[in-house]
Structures are given as structure tokens and as C-alpha cells.
Design an enzyme around this catalytic site. Structure first.
Site, PDB file in Angstrom:
ATOM      1  CG  ASN A 299      -8.610  -1.527  12.102  1.00 53.64           C
ATOM      2  OD1 ASN A 299      -7.670  -2.180  11.649  1.00 53.64           O
ATOM      3  ND2 ASN A 299      -9.087  -0.457  11.505  1.00 53.64           N
TER       4      ASN A 299
ATOM      5  CD  GLU B 149      -8.525   0.817   7.741  1.00 51.97           C
ATOM      6  OE1 GLU B 149      -8.494  -0.066   8.614  1.00 51.97           O
ATOM      7  OE2 GLU B 149      -7.855   1.866   7.819  1.00 51.97           O
TER       8      GLU B 149
ATOM      9  CG  HIS C 212      -5.648  -2.278   8.896  1.00 53.01           C
ATOM     10  ND1 HIS C 212      -5.666  -0.902   9.036  1.00 53.01           N
ATOM     11  CD2 HIS C 212      -4.376  -2.635   9.176  1.00 53.01           C
ATOM     12  CE1 HIS C 212      -4.480  -0.467   9.376  1.00 53.01           C
ATOM     13  NE2 HIS C 212      -3.675  -1.499   9.467  1.00 53.01           N
TER      14      HIS C 212
ATOM     15  CG  ASP D 146      -0.272  -0.393   2.510  1.00 53.22           C
ATOM     16  OD1 ASP D 146       0.975  -0.342   2.565  1.00 53.22           O
ATOM     17  OD2 ASP D 146      -0.971  -0.745   3.461  1.00 53.22           O
TER      18      ASP D 146
END
Ligand code: PGA
Length: 242
Positions: A136, A143, A138, A67
Site C-alpha cells: 500500500n 501507513e 507504506h 519499527d
């Protein structure tokens, strides 16, 4: 999933670096999928040290990062292009022409993402994909959502990710709000996946990744369906997995 327990960050980093260097030794022209973030830095340092000693050679390796923030130039110190050079590529003998990161400097999201998909596919997908995991759950910047993503796409970062990443910026307002990320399906095409995690802050995400339901609410949980996924995590990150 194979879970390997490490004592601490250093032990996790060495174990992960061992697995990556085994891949490079077994297949010198392998394709590595790479990750940014604090977690893999120790493994990159260890690999650079082994390169210096002559134990591992990156001359024929090619890499594809997960990313990049949208809107940052390659030379921006906060960009993942910059991160990879500073933390890894500048310390090994990789040919920079064989290193790839989504082009965050291209404002045309559709073009940047489809271009990246094409080059990852043309490379035959990673032999080994290194992953960190977000607090979280991800992976890359995929996400929590109500569906799993497929190819490279532009995402709006969640407040939790913006908050977590703000530690690396002067102010939270400087954290980009969007990123280009490899999709979950692309990540799953890698022939081996190596997840690294350390610290108590990751304990819930690591538990949900390994033992929770397979759900896009925890993107990493899809890795339970991968046939060759190894998790190397320290005791703190595994504390809810006992
Ligand atoms: P971290 O990030 O290694 O900085 O904790 C991991 C991730 O968000 O994937």
C-alpha cells in the site's frame, strides 16, 4: 530518484548489499537505518557472506531499525528485535550494544517513541537508510494517511498490512494491531535512502512511489523529494514503470 533495475530477487539483493557494503567500507563507523520484512533478507545474507570472507567489517557500525510491533518482547520470535538477530546481527561482527530497535515491550507508547527519537537524533541520523515498501506504499509502518508523519509514533496497522503480515504468523488474529515506527520526517533525514522492492505485488506501489503525486496517500512518494534516494527493484516490481 535513481532507479536500478535488477533481474530478480537475487540480483536485487546483491546490488543492494553492494551499496550498503560500499557505505560501510567508506565510513566504517557509519550509522545504518535498517528494515525488516521479506525483501531485505537476501541483502542481509549477502552482507553476512561478505563479512565471512573478510570483505566488510561491522565492528564500528551502529544501526537503528525503523519499527517494532507494540506489545512483543524482544525475545518473541515475531518481534523485529528477534528478526534482526536471526537474519543479520548474529551472522556479522556488529556490537549488539550498537543496534537499536524501538522498544515494543514498553507499553508506554509516548515514552518509547520519544526515547527512540532522542537516540536516533543523538546518533546524527542514518548515513544510509534501507527501506522496503508495503503493497500500500507504506514505509516503516507509516501507513497511507491524510498527512505525513514526523517523529517516532504509535500507529494502528491497516487491514492491508495486517493481511500482508499474517503470512508470518500462525493466524491473522496473532498479528499485533499496533506498532511503533520512525516517522516519515525522520526517515527523510537520512543522508541516503535505499529502497528495495521485488515482485509484481509491489508494482503499483513502486510506480506510485516513483511517478505518482507526492501524497501521504502513498507515504513512499515523499522519497521523490529526497536528494539521494536509490531504488533497487526487480523487473516484476518495475513492470508498471515502463
Ligand atoms: P516485505 O515488507 O519486505 O515483507 O514485503 C515490506 C514492507 O512492508 O515494508
Amino acid at each position: 530518484m535513481k532507479i536500478i533495475k535488477a533481474k530478480d530477487y537475487e540480483d536485487m539483493s546483491r546490488k543492494a548489499a553492494n551499496i550498503i557494503s560500499a557505505q560501510v567500507i567508506l565510513k566504517p563507523d557509519c550509522v545504518l537505518g535498517l528494515a525488516t520484512g521479506s525483501t531485505p533478507i537476501g541483502a542481509y545474507k549477502q552482507l553476512a557472506a561478505w563479512y565471512e570472507k573478510g570483505d566488510v567489517d561491522f565492528a564500528e557500525v551502529s544501526t537503528y531499525n525503523l519499527d517494532e510491533y507494540r506489545g512483543l518482547s524482544h525475545d518473541d520470535p515475531q518481534s523485529y528485535h528477534y528478526f534482526m538477530r536471526e537474519n543479520f546481527f548474529d551472522h556479522i561482527n556488529i556490537d549488539l550494544n550498537n543496534t537499536h530497535v524501538p522498544d515494543g515491550s514498553n507499553p508506554d507508547a509516548a515514552a518509547a517513541c520519544s526515547e527512540y527519537d532522542k537516540i536516533v537524533a543523538a546518533a546524527g541520523y542514518p548515513d544510509l537508510q534501507l527501506l522496503g515498501i508495503g503493497n500500500n506504499g507504506h514505509i516503516g509502518f507509516n501507513e497511507p494517511d491524510d498527512h505525513f508523519s514526523k517523529g517516532t509514533h504509535c500507529v494502528d496497522l491497516t487491514e492491508s498490512t495486517i493481511q500482508a503480515n499474517s503470512r508470518l504468523f500462525d493466524s491473522i488474529d496473532d498479528v499485533p494491531r499496533q506498532a511503533y515506527t520512525m516517522g516519515t520526517q525522520t526517515i527523510m533525514y537520512a543522508r541516503m535512502i535505499l529502497v528495495v522492492a521485488n515482485g509484481e505485488v509491489k508494482a503499483q506501489a513502486v510506480h506510485d512511489m516513483c511517478y505518482g503525486p507526492v501524497t501521504p496517500a502513498c507515504p513512499a512518494s515523499i522519497l521523490q523529494l529526497h536528494t539521494n534516494c536509490v531504488v533497487v527493484a526487480d523487473e516484476a516490481a518495475l513492470s508498471l514503470c515502463e
